[in-house]
Enzyme design. Structure first.
Site, PDB file in Angstrom:
ATOM      1  CG  ASP A   1      -1.223  -6.296   3.846  1.00 11.89           C
ATOM      2  OD1 ASP A   1      -1.488  -5.285   3.161  1.00 11.89           O
ATOM      3  OD2 ASP A   1      -2.026  -6.799   4.641  1.00 11.89           O
TER       4      ASP A   1
ATOM      5  CG  HIS B   1      -1.787  -1.202   1.292  1.00  9.59           C
ATOM      6  ND1 HIS B   1      -3.051  -1.208   0.754  1.00  9.59           N
ATOM      7  CD2 HIS B   1      -1.572  -2.452   1.771  1.00  9.59           C
ATOM      8  CE1 HIS B   1      -3.583  -2.414   0.926  1.00  9.59           C
ATOM      9  NE2 HIS B   1      -2.707  -3.187   1.531  1.00  9.59           N
ATOM     10  CG  LEU B   2       3.259   1.969  -2.921  1.00 10.74           C
ATOM     11  CD1 LEU B   2       3.835   2.082  -4.326  1.00 10.74           C
ATOM     12  CD2 LEU B   2       4.383   1.780  -1.910  1.00 10.74           C
TER      13      LEU B   2
ATOM     14  CG  HIS C   1      -3.118 -10.848   3.508  1.00 11.96           C
ATOM     15  ND1 HIS C   1      -4.401 -11.318   3.449  1.00 11.96           N
ATOM     16  CD2 HIS C   1      -3.186  -9.524   3.225  1.00 11.96           C
ATOM     17  CE1 HIS C   1      -5.205 -10.322   3.138  1.00 11.96           C
ATOM     18  NE2 HIS C   1      -4.497  -9.226   2.992  1.00 11.96           N
TER      19      HIS C   1
HETATM   20 ZN    ZN Z   1      -3.394  -5.201   1.861  1.00 10.28          ZN
END
Ligand code: ZN
Length: 438
Positions: free
Chosen positions: A318, A70-71, A245
């Site tokens: 993640d 997640h950027l 995940h």
């Molecule tokens: Zn995620």
């Protein structure tokens, strides 16, 4: 023509089976040749010093690939930007990252996708993206897979939210199959997890928090596998489900069976799920809060087993940055997620390689060749001649402790501040350019 010569390293390239001393010649950003030590001696003599790197005592491997980060850009740039997140990636040895779509606005259109991938964003490493599977990630109408895929999408996901409706998930799998990309699913049956902030069990009971049952994960995985099987039987179409995940023994059991059956299921595991248990929450530590949550020891062991036996295809972080003020609230109100790009390799080498005896080449495969396969990259994740010279150079024996204050990420939300790491990145190269040097 630009050249770079790296000599003296122990080269580990799972894709080509190289695992020994080699010299590597890079030309115009790509792997030009790999040869026995000393073979490029004449060339080495003619290259200026800065284009010759002595990597004696180091491991040289394909740059790491993280297909789940997640950027936070566009929209949440107080947490991270594409520039800062990819800089953290380079420190961690990553040369390709795949950005999730839960930005503001959601990455569900070609306009947002192109904006994210534009050179002006200043990505330090190769940035790819998986746009939303449904408009606004609302779980209803599918996004325009065709247009998004031609604009660079490497998969589709409503990450953070599951695609709950059977019909919608089925349609997404069918549509993605046409373009040869996966639908990446956050497996959580949210009908069982409302108001939950951690794993269900002893620890949740003690802390007085509502817990997510492990079945909430396995139910969605099992449902998605049924859809895959049905699509293959009815539509004669080989759809690709990627499970994000995975954190529970039950979900891993279902994935293992589906693979044995020959269905196209892949999955990822996050370092925190094979390293920590729910005990890390201790006294309501919000830096140990993420979704899926840290589980009990039996589930952690199941994730390790599945990494060892090949059920898990790749490691993904993640990486989910949050500002301190957002995490410094009551546990139940704190957002989910931790940073992970700078600790992934150190934890994988400590837990999988050192504690569980996984060969170094397997650890590298889980973080390069295998994730490349999941998203269909051919010229990254391997050191074949002609592939991009995405490389990580690291000291495999180095022992050190991670310090969150030194992170290149804009956020500090990690349960691994001070944690022991094995293996330290000394340099990262992306397309032949040095993007990090320690
Ligand atoms: Zn995620």
């Amino acid at each position: 023509m630009s050249e770079l010569l790296i000599v003296g390293a122990h080269v580990v390239d799972p894709a080509t089976g190289v695992d020994g001393p080699r010299d590597v010649l890079v030309r115009d950003g790509r792997i030009a040749a790999i040869a026995a030590p000393g073979e490029f001696a004449t060339l080495a003599g003619s290259l200026p010093g800065e284009l010759r790197i002595d990597a004696t005592g180091m491991v040289l491997a394909p740059g790491l690939i993280d297909i789940h980060v997640h950027l936070r850009e566009p929209g949440q740039t107080h947490q991270e930007t594409i520039r800062s997140g990819t800089a953290a990636a380079a420190v961690g040895g990553f040369t390709t990252v795949v950005a999730m779509p839960n930005t503001t606005p959601v990455n569900d259109s070609v306009a947002v996708l192109e904006w994210m991938l534009a050179a002006e964003r200043g990505a330090a490493v190769n940035q790819l993206a998986m746009p939303a599977a449904t408009v606004g990630s609302m779980g209803g109408e599918l996004t325009d897979f065709r247009a998004l895929q031609s604009a660079g999408a490497v998969g589709f996901t409503d990450d953070g939210k599951p695609v709950l409706e059977d019909d919608v998930m089925r349609a997404a799998l069918v549509a993605a199959a046409e373009f040869g990309v996966p639908v990446s699913q956050h497996a959580e049956d949210t009908r069982f997890t409302g108001g939950c902030s951690m794993n269900a069990g002893r620890m949740a009971f003690r802390l007085g928090l509502r817990g997510m049952p492990v079945e909430a994960e396995s139910r969605i995985v099992e449902r998605d596998i049924r859809l895959l099987r049905d699509i293959e039987r009815v539509e004669k179409l080989r759809a690709h489900l990627h499970v994000q995940h995975v954190s529970t023994a039950g979900a891993l059991r279902a994935i293992r069976q589906a693979k044995a059956e020959g269905l196209h299921v892949t999955c990822e595991a996050a370092p925190h799920h094979f390293t920590l248990t729910e005990e890390a929450i201790g006294d309501y530590n919000t830096n140990a809060k993420m979704n899926p949550p840290l589980r009990a020891e039996a589930d952690r062991r199941a994730v390790v087993e599945a990494l060892l036996d090949g059920t898990v295809d790749c490691i993904a972080t993640d990486h989910a940055p949050h500002a301190s003020h957002e995490k410094e609230v009551e546990f139940e109100r704190a957002p989910n997620g931790i940073t992970g790009l700078e600790t992934a390799l150190g934890l994988a080498l400590r837990v999988l390689h050192r504690e569980h005896g996984m060969p170094l080449s397997r650890v590298i495969a889980l973080m390069s060749a295998r994730p490349a396969e999941v998203i269909g990259l051919r010229d990254r994740g391997n050191l074949s001649v002609g592939s991009w010279a995405d490389l990580v150079l690291f000291d495999a024996a180095a022992e050190w402790n991670f310090a969150a204050k030194d992170s290149r990420s804009m956020s500090r939300n990690t349960p691994f501040d001070g944690a022991a790491m094995v293996g330290r990145v000394r340099a990262t190269f992306c397309e032949g350019r040095v993007v990090y040097r320690g």
